[in-house]
Design a protein around this motif. Sequence first.
Motif, PDB file in Angstrom:
ATOM      1  N   ARG A   1       0.828  -1.221   0.000  1.00 16.24           N
ATOM      2  CA  ARG A   1       0.000   0.000   0.000  1.00 16.24           C
ATOM      3  C   ARG A   1       0.854   1.260   0.000  1.00 16.24           C
ATOM      4  O   ARG A   1       0.538   2.230  -0.686  1.00 16.24           O
ATOM      5  CB  ARG A   1      -0.922   0.006   1.211  1.00 16.24           C
ATOM      6  N   LEU A   2       1.917   1.274   0.809  1.00 16.34           N
ATOM      7  CA  LEU A   2       2.786   2.446   0.899  1.00 16.34           C
ATOM      8  C   LEU A   2       3.360   2.809  -0.464  1.00 16.34           C
ATOM      9  O   LEU A   2       3.287   3.970  -0.891  1.00 16.34           O
ATOM     10  CB  LEU A   2       3.920   2.194   1.902  1.00 16.34           C
ATOM     11  N   PHE A   3       3.915   1.828  -1.161  1.00 14.21           N
ATOM     12  CA  PHE A   3       4.581   2.132  -2.426  1.00 14.21           C
ATOM     13  C   PHE A   3       3.595   2.323  -3.578  1.00 14.21           C
ATOM     14  O   PHE A   3       3.852   3.120  -4.479  1.00 14.21           O
ATOM     15  CB  PHE A   3       5.660   1.089  -2.721  1.00 14.21           C
ATOM     16  N   THR A   4       2.469   1.643  -3.537  1.00 10.01           N
ATOM     17  CA  THR A   4       1.433   1.869  -4.553  1.00 10.01           C
ATOM     18  C   THR A   4       0.873   3.278  -4.412  1.00 10.01           C
ATOM     19  O   THR A   4       0.710   4.000  -5.407  1.00 10.01           O
ATOM     20  CB  THR A   4       0.320   0.817  -4.437  1.00 10.01           C
ATOM     21  N   SER A   5       0.598   3.702  -3.184  1.00  9.33           N
ATOM     22  CA  SER A   5       0.064   5.054  -2.985  1.00  9.33           C
ATOM     23  C   SER A   5       1.119   6.116  -3.283  1.00  9.33           C
ATOM     24  O   SER A   5       0.790   7.197  -3.776  1.00  9.33           O
ATOM     25  CB  SER A   5      -0.495   5.224  -1.572  1.00  9.33           C
ATOM     26  N   PHE A   6       2.400   5.820  -3.034  1.00  6.21           N
ATOM     27  CA  PHE A   6       3.473   6.746  -3.404  1.00  6.21           C
ATOM     28  C   PHE A   6       3.446   6.984  -4.914  1.00  6.21           C
ATOM     29  O   PHE A   6       3.498   8.130  -5.366  1.00  6.21           O
ATOM     30  CB  PHE A   6       4.838   6.191  -2.963  1.00  6.21           C
ATOM     31  N   ALA A   7       3.370   5.900  -5.681  1.00  6.70           N
ATOM     32  CA  ALA A   7       3.320   6.034  -7.145  1.00  6.70           C
ATOM     33  C   ALA A   7       2.111   6.864  -7.569  1.00  6.70           C
ATOM     34  O   ALA A   7       2.223   7.741  -8.432  1.00  6.70           O
ATOM     35  CB  ALA A   7       3.292   4.657  -7.801  1.00  6.70           C
ATOM     36  N   GLU A   8       0.969   6.603  -6.964  1.00  7.86           N
ATOM     37  CA  GLU A   8      -0.247   7.345  -7.306  1.00  7.86           C
ATOM     38  C   GLU A   8      -0.113   8.827  -6.972  1.00  7.86           C
ATOM     39  O   GLU A   8      -0.471   9.684  -7.780  1.00  7.86           O
ATOM     40  CB  GLU A   8      -1.461   6.747  -6.584  1.00  7.86           C
ATOM     41  N   ARG A   9       0.405   9.141  -5.776  1.00 11.27           N
ATOM     42  CA  ARG A   9       0.571  10.539  -5.371  1.00 11.27           C
ATOM     43  C   ARG A   9       1.479  11.298  -6.309  1.00 11.27           C
ATOM     44  O   ARG A   9       1.322  12.498  -6.509  1.00 11.27           O
ATOM     45  CB  ARG A   9       1.167  10.638  -3.950  1.00 11.27           C
ATOM     46  N   HIS A  10       2.462  10.606  -6.850  1.00 17.21           N
ATOM     47  CA  HIS A  10       3.458  11.259  -7.693  1.00 17.21           C
ATOM     48  C   HIS A  10       3.190  11.075  -9.189  1.00 17.21           C
ATOM     49  O   HIS A  10       4.012  11.479 -10.008  1.00 17.21           O
ATOM     50  CB  HIS A  10       4.859  10.767  -7.305  1.00 17.21           C
ATOM     51  N   GLY A  11       2.047  10.478  -9.517  1.00 21.97           N
ATOM     52  CA  GLY A  11       1.682  10.309 -10.920  1.00 21.97           C
ATOM     53  C   GLY A  11       2.702   9.518 -11.710  1.00 21.97           C
ATOM     54  O   GLY A  11       2.911   9.764 -12.896  1.00 21.97           O
ATOM     55  N   ALA A  12       3.331   8.560 -11.070  1.00 16.63           N
ATOM     56  CA  ALA A  12       4.404   7.784 -11.694  1.00 16.63           C
ATOM     57  C   ALA A  12       3.932   6.361 -11.972  1.00 16.63           C
ATOM     58  O   ALA A  12       3.074   5.827 -11.275  1.00 16.63           O
ATOM     59  CB  ALA A  12       5.626   7.749 -10.776  1.00 16.63           C
ATOM     60  N   ALA A  13       4.522   5.775 -12.989  1.00 16.11           N
ATOM     61  CA  ALA A  13       4.224   4.381 -13.326  1.00 16.11           C
ATOM     62  C   ALA A  13       4.808   3.463 -12.261  1.00 16.11           C
ATOM     63  O   ALA A  13       5.826   3.774 -11.637  1.00 16.11           O
ATOM     64  CB  ALA A  13       4.815   4.039 -14.691  1.00 16.11           C
ATOM     65  N   LEU A  14       4.161   2.331 -12.060  1.00 16.32           N
ATOM     66  CA  LEU A  14       4.629   1.315 -11.121  1.00 16.32           C
ATOM     67  C   LEU A  14       4.735  -0.007 -11.864  1.00 16.32           C
ATOM     68  O   LEU A  14       3.753  -0.496 -12.418  1.00 16.32           O
ATOM     69  CB  LEU A  14       3.654   1.179  -9.943  1.00 16.32           C
ATOM     70  N   GLU A  15       5.947  -0.560 -11.893  1.00 16.68           N
ATOM     71  CA  GLU A  15       6.185  -1.867 -12.504  1.00 16.68           C
ATOM     72  C   GLU A  15       6.578  -2.840 -11.406  1.00 16.68           C
ATOM     73  O   GLU A  15       7.281  -2.471 -10.469  1.00 16.68           O
ATOM     74  CB  GLU A  15       7.327  -1.788 -13.516  1.00 16.68           C
ATOM     75  N   ARG A  16       6.135  -4.101 -11.547  1.00 17.88           N
ATOM     76  CA  ARG A  16       6.482  -5.142 -10.580  1.00 17.88           C
ATOM     77  C   ARG A  16       7.047  -6.342 -11.321  1.00 17.88           C
ATOM     78  O   ARG A  16       6.523  -6.733 -12.363  1.00 17.88           O
ATOM     79  CB  ARG A  16       5.242  -5.592  -9.803  1.00 17.88           C
TER      80      ARG A  16
END
Length: 190
Positions: free
Chosen positions: A141-156
């Motif tokens: 949740r912490l890192f997913t919400s970080f990506a969302e707050r910063h409008g950045a893509a998230l790859e796993r």
Amino acid sequence: MRRCIFKFPSVNSIRMTAAQADLQIDRPTVADGAALWRIARDSEVLDLNSSYSYLLWCRDFAATSAVARNDRGEPIGFVTGYVRPDRPRTLLVWQVAVDSAYRGHGLAAALLDGLTARLAAERGLTTVETTITPGNTASERLFTSFAERHGAALEREVLFDTSLFPDGPHDPEVLYRIGPLSPASAIPSA
């Protein structure tokens, strides 16, 4: 919605106002090493490193780490990280932990935002990476919400499969890669 406002009189120290207390987020010092070890141990989630490693971390990687302090100056949370040698604009976040008495108030997110804002200003940070074991919901949740707050893509992707760990059963480590961060998105706004 309440947002944290960060002022940057100096990138060495970030002052944050929170509802519960006046917290300071800054670089850890060697004197903080024992407290960081205790917070990690008490988390009951993190892989606990030796106390010696936390002392070294606070000495050698203080510039790429952050500690939150209560109004008495005592560490109550931290983020440890390092800049990848082959990717100098990428921060690898090693550990994030908050003392149990201070959890649930957004302190981990404030630490991560403060650290990345500092490193964006100092080093042109564009990417954040971390590894998370499946089922670590708080970190997911912490890192997913970080990506969302910063409008950045998230790859796993799986970085280290279970078979690579020599010391018994270990869940795989999934790499979370977040970016690119723009200079404007790295600094939280009011």
